[in-house]
Design a protein around this motif. Structure first.
Motif, short mmCIF file in Angstrom:
data_model
loop_
_atom_site.label_atom_id
_atom_site.label_comp_id
_atom_site.label_asym_id
_atom_site.label_seq_id
_atom_site.Cartn_x
_atom_site.Cartn_y
_atom_site.Cartn_z
N PRO A 96 0.81 -1.22 0.00
CA PRO A 96 0.00 0.00 0.00
C PRO A 96 0.85 1.28 0.00
O PRO A 96 0.44 2.29 -0.58
CB PRO A 96 -0.84 -0.09 1.28
N GLU A 97 2.03 1.21 0.61
CA GLU A 97 2.92 2.37 0.58
C GLU A 97 3.34 2.66 -0.86
O GLU A 97 3.33 3.80 -1.30
CB GLU A 97 4.16 2.11 1.44
N LYS A 98 3.71 1.62 -1.59
CA LYS A 98 4.12 1.77 -3.00
C LYS A 98 2.95 2.30 -3.83
O LYS A 98 3.13 3.19 -4.67
CB LYS A 98 4.60 0.43 -3.55
N ILE A 99 1.76 1.76 -3.58
CA ILE A 99 0.58 2.21 -4.32
C ILE A 99 0.33 3.70 -4.09
O ILE A 99 0.15 4.46 -5.04
CB ILE A 99 -0.66 1.38 -3.92
N ARG A 100 0.31 4.12 -2.84
CA ARG A 100 0.03 5.53 -2.55
C ARG A 100 1.13 6.45 -3.08
O ARG A 100 0.85 7.52 -3.59
CB ARG A 100 -0.21 5.71 -1.05
N TYR A 101 2.37 6.02 -2.99
CA TYR A 101 3.48 6.83 -3.50
C TYR A 101 3.37 6.98 -5.02
O TYR A 101 3.46 8.08 -5.55
CB TYR A 101 4.82 6.20 -3.12
N ALA A 102 3.15 5.86 -5.71
CA ALA A 102 3.10 5.88 -7.18
C ALA A 102 1.89 6.65 -7.70
O ALA A 102 1.99 7.37 -8.70
CB ALA A 102 3.08 4.45 -7.72
N THR A 103 0.76 6.52 -7.05
CA THR A 103 -0.45 7.17 -7.54
C THR A 103 -0.62 8.59 -7.00
O THR A 103 -1.27 9.41 -7.63
CB THR A 103 -1.71 6.34 -7.20
#
Length: 160
Positions: A96-103
């Motif tokens: 979820p950290e990667k998702i929020r950072y990327a989006t």
């Protein structure tokens, strides 16, 4: 081969009052990766029902990966993160950290998504928001990580 279950969490969708565009998009993207869709459900935003379905899929080895869409926001009926937390045995906060950072770069409101990720038995569970734009961006952000994680869960990779 990665077996994938897709669950759309939507009150209106579960009653047939709204087309499930995000779930349909997830199915298409999963198939484009060469993964196998083993189950597709649309269920209402009911915490107990969500928990029951997540447990059923993971405990019966129906899928290596469960992708949920919908129910990650601030609305009163948005309960997928709580349901997921209640059934996982290990949290995987990096996804979820990667998702929020990327989006979040192009859509700052992405940081308001409460989606979580974790493991139950040998199944990885990832929560995505409900819009097609978010689903596409979230999937793109993490699709390269998923095969390695699944291979570890299956015991195919033991050295890191």
């Amino acid at each position: 081969m990665i077996k994938v279950a897709i669950i759309t969490v939507s009150d209106k969708g579960s009653k047939g009052l709204r087309q499930d565009k995000s779930g349909e998009l997830l199915m298409k993207m999963v198939e484009e990766e060469g993964w196998i869709k083993t189950l597709y459900l649309i269920i209402p935003d009911e915490k107990e029902e969500i928990e029951q379905k997540l447990k059923e899929i993971a405990d019966n080895n129906i899928a290596d990966l469960i992708l949920t869409t919908g129910g990650t926001g601030f609305a009163l009926r948005d309960v997928i993160p709580e349901a997921t937390k209640n059934v996982i045995e290990k949290e995987v906060p990096g996804i979820p950290e990667k998702i929020r950072y990327a989006t979040g770069v192009n859509a700052p409101m992405a940081y308001l998504s409460r989606g979580v990720c974790g493991i139950r038995k040998f199944t990885l569970i990832i929560n995505f928001p409900g819009s097609t734009k978010a689903v596409k961006e979230c999937f793109e952000a993490v699709k390269a990580l998923i095969p390695h994680g699944i291979n570890i869960l299956k015991g195919d990779i033991t050295e890191h």
